[in-house]
Structures are given as C-alpha cells and as structure tokens.
Scaffold this active site. Structure first.
Site, PDB file in Angstrom:
ATOM      1  CG  ASP A  12      -2.072  -1.071   1.380  1.00 56.81           C
ATOM      2  OD1 ASP A  12      -2.643  -1.133   0.127  1.00 56.81           O
ATOM      3  OD2 ASP A  12      -2.559  -1.361   2.036  1.00 56.81           O
ATOM      4  CG  ASP A 153      -6.811  -3.228   0.031  1.00 58.88           C
ATOM      5  OD1 ASP A 153      -6.073  -3.350   1.707  1.00 58.88           O
ATOM      6  OD2 ASP A 153      -6.053  -2.260  -0.548  1.00 58.88           O
TER       7      ASP A 153
END
Ligand code: ZN
Length: 198
Positions: A12, A153
């Site tokens: 991320d 996610d």
C-alpha cells in the site's frame, strides 16, 4: 514472513495527499523486491499514479493498481501505460465511489480492486455494502465474457473470507488479520479455507 504461504505481497503506497497518511515509497518497495520470492502487487493510493508506472516496473512489480477517482479522465491511458510496462493493470475504487465507474474499463484493466474500507488506514472494519459491489461487478464482467479477477482490500478476516469468495472475489488482501495473528501462516491458511501446507 514474506513467504508465509501468501500468493502475493500487497504494497500500500500512500502519498499523504490522496490519503492523509504516508506509508512508504520506492526505497521500501526496492528493499522488499530484493527478498521477495512471491510477486509484488502495488496499490497506489496517490494523486498522480502515472508518475509511478516506470519505477514500479523497474523494481519488478507484477501488478500495479491505482484509484479511478484519482485518475479521472486519465484512467484509460494509465491502464494502457501499466500494461505497456509489462505489468498487470488494476483499477481501484474507494467505498464511496459507485461500482459503475469501473464498468467502462472492463477489457482495459487486468483486475479490479474493491476497497472494503476507506483507503489510507489499517485496522478498519469491513464495510458490508462492498459485497453488493463485488456482486454487481462480477455480474457485469460475466455479461461481457470477461474473467478479470476481483481483489478485495480492507477488513478481510476469517469471518468474511468465505463469503467474499462466494460473492466473486478471488484475491483477498489481508493486513491486520494476518499481521496481528500469533501465527500469520496459519491465518493465511484459514483465509484460504484450506489446511496449512507450508
Ligand atoms: Zn491496498
């Protein structure tokens, strides 16, 4: 830990602008690339994803995704550029963006990522409406004969993993539920719905 029975390493990347936090940038991706034995999946939570395509490719990233709401009219061009750099191109939307925003890019994206929490912070609770988005996207993909995988996610855990898979998600991103587990490899095996084989 990097192997840990996972299929991918999801990275991320946050720029402090598109999302309020800053996570890490290329030095960390580079460090991970040197020891990773499974493919890197970079999720760019940044306002200018087009600026990151070349570096991601250089560092050996196999899957690169960015947010449709960040890219706007440039979305198609960025997807094409990611593919031109030899990576799989992924398109993401936050929970407040309609799933229909992804539909024009079916055929241009190699996979889609539905955020089931708001991008930018770990440890949030799974937003149940995400299931409706996965269902709608899966249906639209099916009606066009497209089998692009759907990645999810945010807030993925042992309780919702099976439901997500049944709904049409095929790539589950887990953060806290794996990293906070006493035995991360066991946590991954549980998400997979199988026995531990590594
Ligand atoms: Zn992510």
């Amino acid at each position: 830990m990097l192997n840990g029975c996972a299929d991918l390493i999801h990275l991320d990347v946050m720029d402090g602008t598109f999302v309020p936090n800053i996570s890490f940038g290329f030095p960390v991706i580079e460090a991970v690339s040197k020891i990773a034995t499974i493919p890197m999946d970079a999720h760019l939570m940044v306002v200018h994803p087009e600026r990151w395509v070349g570096r991601c490719a250089e560092l050996g990233v196999k899957m690169m995704s960015f947010h449709q709401e960040a890219a706007g009219d440039e979305t198609g061009a960025i997807l094409a550029d990611i593919r031109a750099h030899g990576m799989k191109a992924g398109l993401v939307i936050n929970p407040d963006i309609p799933v229909e925003n992804l539909f024009p890019y079916i055929g241009q994206a190699d996979y889609f990522l539905i955020m089931s929490v708001f991008a930018g912070f770990g440890g949030q609770k799974f937003i149940p409406e995400s299931l409706d988005k996965i269902k709608a996207l899966k249906k639209e993909l099916g009606s066009r004969g497209n089998d692009a995988p759907i990645e999810v996610d945010g807030g993925v855990n042992a309780e919702n993993a099976q439901l997500l898979k049944n709904t049409g998600a095929s790539i589950l991103v887990a953060g806290s539920s794996v990293f906070n587990a006493v035995d991360p490899a066991e946590a991954i095996a549980t998400l997979r719905g199988g026995t531990r084989d590594c």
